[in-house]
Design an enzyme around this catalytic site. Structure first.
Site, mmCIF file in Angstrom:
data_model
loop_
_atom_site.group_PDB
_atom_site.id
_atom_site.type_symbol
_atom_site.label_atom_id
_atom_site.label_comp_id
_atom_site.label_asym_id
_atom_site.label_seq_id
_atom_site.Cartn_x
_atom_site.Cartn_y
_atom_site.Cartn_z
ATOM 1 N N LYS A 49 1.420 -1.466 0.224
ATOM 2 C CA LYS A 49 -0.049 -0.161 0.156
ATOM 3 C C LYS A 49 1.131 1.274 0.101
ATOM 4 O O LYS A 49 0.430 1.992 -0.870
ATOM 5 C CB LYS A 49 -0.757 0.242 1.371
ATOM 6 C CG LYS A 49 -1.758 0.772 1.459
ATOM 7 C CD LYS A 49 -1.435 1.967 2.026
ATOM 8 C CE LYS A 49 -0.773 1.876 3.642
ATOM 9 N NZ LYS A 49 -1.659 1.989 4.660
ATOM 10 N N TYR A 175 -9.706 3.436 7.064
ATOM 11 C CA TYR A 175 -8.648 4.453 6.257
ATOM 12 C C TYR A 175 -7.991 3.734 5.006
ATOM 13 O O TYR A 175 -7.890 4.162 3.648
ATOM 14 C CB TYR A 175 -7.947 4.222 7.749
ATOM 15 C CG TYR A 175 -6.475 2.765 7.481
ATOM 16 C CD1 TYR A 175 -5.683 1.931 6.500
ATOM 17 C CD2 TYR A 175 -7.447 2.374 8.303
ATOM 18 C CE1 TYR A 175 -5.450 1.266 7.179
ATOM 19 C CE2 TYR A 175 -6.502 0.566 8.792
ATOM 20 C CZ TYR A 175 -5.431 0.594 7.762
ATOM 21 O OH TYR A 175 -4.890 -0.692 8.227
ATOM 22 N N HIS A 433 13.070 25.153 12.153
ATOM 23 C CA HIS A 433 12.397 26.417 11.433
ATOM 24 C C HIS A 433 13.383 26.676 10.086
ATOM 25 O O HIS A 433 14.114 26.712 10.278
ATOM 26 C CB HIS A 433 12.512 27.895 12.118
ATOM 27 C CG HIS A 433 11.628 28.945 11.249
ATOM 28 N ND1 HIS A 433 10.684 29.394 10.873
ATOM 29 C CD2 HIS A 433 12.184 30.078 10.279
ATOM 30 C CE1 HIS A 433 10.177 29.719 9.968
ATOM 31 N NE2 HIS A 433 11.076 30.842 10.015
HETATM 32 C C1 FAD Z 1 -4.345 -3.060 3.017
HETATM 33 C C2 FAD Z 1 -4.263 -2.854 3.669
HETATM 34 C C3 FAD Z 1 -3.716 -1.706 4.355
HETATM 35 C C4 FAD Z 1 -2.883 -1.683 5.673
HETATM 36 N N1 FAD Z 1 -2.095 -0.872 6.458
HETATM 37 C C5 FAD Z 1 -2.071 -0.544 7.418
HETATM 38 C C6 FAD Z 1 -0.400 0.624 7.772
HETATM 39 O O1 FAD Z 1 -0.537 1.540 6.454
HETATM 40 N N2 FAD Z 1 -0.269 0.034 9.256
HETATM 41 C C7 FAD Z 1 -0.775 -0.973 9.678
HETATM 42 O O2 FAD Z 1 -0.031 -0.791 10.737
HETATM 43 N N3 FAD Z 1 -1.275 -1.359 9.832
HETATM 44 C C8 FAD Z 1 -2.089 -1.606 8.494
HETATM 45 N N4 FAD Z 1 -2.835 -2.839 8.056
HETATM 46 C C9 FAD Z 1 -3.046 -3.169 8.775
HETATM 47 C C10 FAD Z 1 -2.362 -4.571 9.050
HETATM 48 O O3 FAD Z 1 -2.045 -5.138 8.115
HETATM 49 C C11 FAD Z 1 -2.790 -6.026 10.375
HETATM 50 O O4 FAD Z 1 -3.120 -5.143 11.419
HETATM 51 C C12 FAD Z 1 -1.844 -6.498 10.665
HETATM 52 O O5 FAD Z 1 -1.185 -7.728 9.565
HETATM 53 C C13 FAD Z 1 -2.356 -7.941 11.666
HETATM 54 O O6 FAD Z 1 -1.195 -8.756 11.799
HETATM 55 P P1 FAD Z 1 -1.983 -10.476 12.094
HETATM 56 O O7 FAD Z 1 -0.628 -11.021 12.575
HETATM 57 O O8 FAD Z 1 -2.893 -10.099 13.343
HETATM 58 O O9 FAD Z 1 -2.369 -10.707 11.109
HETATM 59 P P2 FAD Z 1 -2.564 -11.133 9.143
HETATM 60 O O10 FAD Z 1 -0.811 -10.418 8.813
HETATM 61 O O11 FAD Z 1 -3.207 -11.189 8.899
HETATM 62 O O12 FAD Z 1 -1.471 -12.126 9.468
HETATM 63 C C14 FAD Z 1 -2.307 -13.939 9.356
HETATM 64 C C15 FAD Z 1 -1.587 -14.993 8.691
HETATM 65 O O13 FAD Z 1 -2.168 -15.948 9.142
HETATM 66 C C16 FAD Z 1 -2.402 -16.688 7.849
HETATM 67 N N5 FAD Z 1 -3.184 -18.027 8.478
HETATM 68 C C17 FAD Z 1 -4.495 -17.591 8.334
HETATM 69 N N6 FAD Z 1 -5.081 -18.751 8.968
HETATM 70 C C18 FAD Z 1 -4.266 -19.389 8.571
HETATM 71 C C19 FAD Z 1 -4.518 -20.434 9.516
HETATM 72 N N7 FAD Z 1 -5.380 -21.661 10.007
HETATM 73 N N8 FAD Z 1 -3.330 -21.491 9.811
HETATM 74 C C20 FAD Z 1 -2.602 -21.322 8.573
HETATM 75 N N9 FAD Z 1 -2.138 -19.714 8.257
HETATM 76 C C21 FAD Z 1 -3.080 -19.021 8.855
HETATM 77 C C22 FAD Z 1 -3.043 -15.821 7.192
HETATM 78 O O14 FAD Z 1 -2.396 -16.173 5.870
HETATM 79 C C23 FAD Z 1 -1.573 -14.785 7.298
HETATM 80 O O15 FAD Z 1 -0.224 -14.717 7.286
HETATM 81 C C24 FAD Z 1 -3.320 -3.053 6.983
HETATM 82 C C25 FAD Z 1 -4.805 -3.415 6.581
HETATM 83 C C26 FAD Z 1 -4.660 -4.470 5.002
HETATM 84 C C27 FAD Z 1 -5.698 -4.796 4.586
#
Ligand code: FAD
Length: 460
Positions: A49, A175, A433
């Site tokens: 992004k 956002y 500044h």
């Molecule tokens: C378009 C977009 C823009 C964003 N921009 C920002 C930003 O600018 N700044 C910011 O801070 N955040 C941003 N975010 C949010 C950020 O991406 C998420 O908050 C963050 O990735 C969350 O991390 P997570 O570890 O919870 O999940 P994720 O990063 O989603 O990771 C979860 C992982 O689990 C895997 N998975 C799911 N189910 C299973 C399963 N059953 N078995 C094995 N693997 C599995 C998935 O494939 C994935 O790789 C954005 C999100 C989007 C969609």
């Protein structure tokens, strides 16, 4: 007794950090990932992004250059080049994640993981037992159930379009929707942003929301509130969106950015007794512990603050709690954030409405001005900055900005807020500044009270 000390479902922001830190503390760790290392942020979120935001911003820069004496020659934009370069960078990052995990001694298991009991994870035909389990499966975009929804794309597909669409409808008010409206517009598409509510960016300060709506409208984005799409259909190459008021909009691409749901379906949570809430998010306590003692959950799957740095903090805290003998919890107060709109927003602390509710008497300081660069560029863009101060203690409880580099500026201000800085300490700080940021230490005049909330969508 168990195959692993710690088994992590999902190698995204939260899961990777938890796995790596746990391994560093000496735990035997495995992480299952069924899609892409690095998760949403690296593959279809923050990173690609932001690369697209940079690409889009060049069109503003080319226009702005003329006032500084530059003649910019013929401009042509090639979407496939941008996407190919973006893909190569993400492949590089995937490799870094792989070597980082393997280097830390974490076993990566390819495939979809599912809990079969509180200590067993199934991936394909294999079963892995673990003393502790972390659910870090993230979230997934939700597209409302309307006729023709299969013609729309979400943020998952937008990064892989073959061509830049000429006419785009972005649906949503979060956002991601705002950012993609700016990206497509900057790259030369005709953009309509459609949001069903009164004003987009719910949860952000009202002045900032209205200011951005005004700036986007001035740039030529067709920002529409109180509207939804009732159905989508295809007429030849053109998509037709029928709105709830009967109007039909033609487009080449309709992108829904209408929210994300936690990835909790089909992974065995209910079967092993892990509670989820009405939205399907895993219910956790401050330590990210679920209703099952040895199972934890972090990141978007818990639907607390859905941002990468927060997921990372939560994952790190779980690893420290379980394997470093130091019970740790992520601090969810005063989390700064940015919206990479054009111009961008940076924000930390409370909105004015929240501050009034929490503290009663607050003072606000506001400034709206043309940044120095635009005195020569001629761009009709205003920067907006706002401080919110608790009158009783003098503490600054909210800082909001919309303008160039807002994210970079607010990151620094967030440290001051975290330290409990007062308005007097902001005032005592010498400005740099000439910068835009110096305005934060030179605002002296309180805004009239009470400040109007919820402006019309007009340029400020
Ligand atoms: C378009 C977009 C823009 C964003 N921009 C920002 C930003 O600018 N700044 C910011 O801070 N955040 C941003 N975010 C949010 C950020 O991406 C998420 O908050 C963050 O990735 C969350 O991390 P997570 O570890 O919870 O999940 P994720 O990063 O989603 O990771 C979860 C992982 O689990 C895997 N998975 C799911 N189910 C299973 C399963 N059953 N078995 C094995 N693997 C599995 C998935 O494939 C994935 O790789 C954005 C999100 C989007 C969609």
């Amino acid at each position: 007794m168990y195959d692993y000390d710690f088994f992590v479902l999902g190698a995204g922001s939260g899961g990777v950090r938890a796995a790596r830190i746990a391994a560093g503390h000496g735990a035997r760790v495995a992480v299952a990932e069924d899609r892409y290392l690095g998760g949403t942020c690296v593959n279809v979120g923050c990173v690609p992004k932001k690369l697209l935001v940079y690409a889009a911003h060049f069109s503003h820069d080319f226009e702005d250059a003329a006032g500084f004496g530059w003649t910019v020659g013929e401009r042509r934009f090639d979407w496939p080049t941008l996407i190919a370069n973006k893909n190569a960078e993400i492949l590089r990052l995937n490799g870094i994640y792989k070597s980082m995990l393997e280097g830390a001694g974490v076993r990566i298991v390819d495939g979809t993981a599912r809990l079969t009991d509180a200590h067993t994870v199934a991936v394909g035909n294999n079963r892995y037992t673990a003393e502790h389990i972390l659910v870090a499966t993230g979230g997934w975009p939700v597209v409302p159930d309307i006729p023709g929804k299969e013609l729309a794309i979400s943020s998952n597909e937008v990064f892989f379009l073959d061509q830049l669409p000429k006419r785009v409808i972005v649906v949503g008010g979060g956002y991601i929707a705002v950012e993609f409206a700016g990206i497509f517009h900057g790259l030369g598409a005709e953009v309509t942003q459609l949001y069903r509510g009164e004003m987009f960016l719910r949860g952000f300060d009202d002045d900032v929301r209205a200011h951005l709506a005004g700036e986007m409208t001035k740039q030529g984005i067709d920002v529409r509130f109180n509207g939804t799409i009732q159905s989508l259909s295809r007429q030849g190459e053109t998509l037709q969106a029928t709105l709830d008021n009967g109007e039909v909009l033609n487009a080449d691409c309709v992108m829904y950015a209408t929210g994300r749901a936690p990835n909790t379906a089909g992974i065995g949570l209910a079967e092993v007794g892990v509670e989820t809430n009405a939205k399907g998010a895993v219910t956790v306590d401050e330590y990210s512990q679920t209703s099952v003692e040895n199972i934890y959950a972090v990141g978007d799957v818990t639907d607390r603050i859905n941002l990468t740095p927060v997921a990372i903090r939560e994952g790190h805290a779980v690893a420290d709690t379980l394997f470093n003998n130091s019970p740790s919890k992520a601090d969810h107060r005063d989390v700064p954030s940015a919206v990479f709109s054009q111009p961008p927003i940076g924000s930390v602390g409370l909105t004015e409405a929240e501050a009034r509710e929490q503290y009663g008497d607050v003072d606000t300081y506001k400034s709206s001005f043309r940044a120095m660069k635009h005195t020569l560029s001629g761009r009709d863009e205003k920067t907006f900055m706002k401080l919110i101060v608790d009158r009783a203690s003098g503490r600054v409880v909210g800082v909001h900005m919309i303008g160039s580099d807002a994210g970079e500026i607010i990151q620094g201000i967030a440290i001051a807020l975290k330290c409990g800085a007062t308005k007097a300490q902001f005032d005592a700080t010498v400005g740099i500044h000439p910068t835009t940021a110096e305005e934060f230490v030179t605002m002296r005049e309180k805004a009239p009270e009470p400040t109007p909330v919820g402006h019309d969508c007009v340029p400020v």
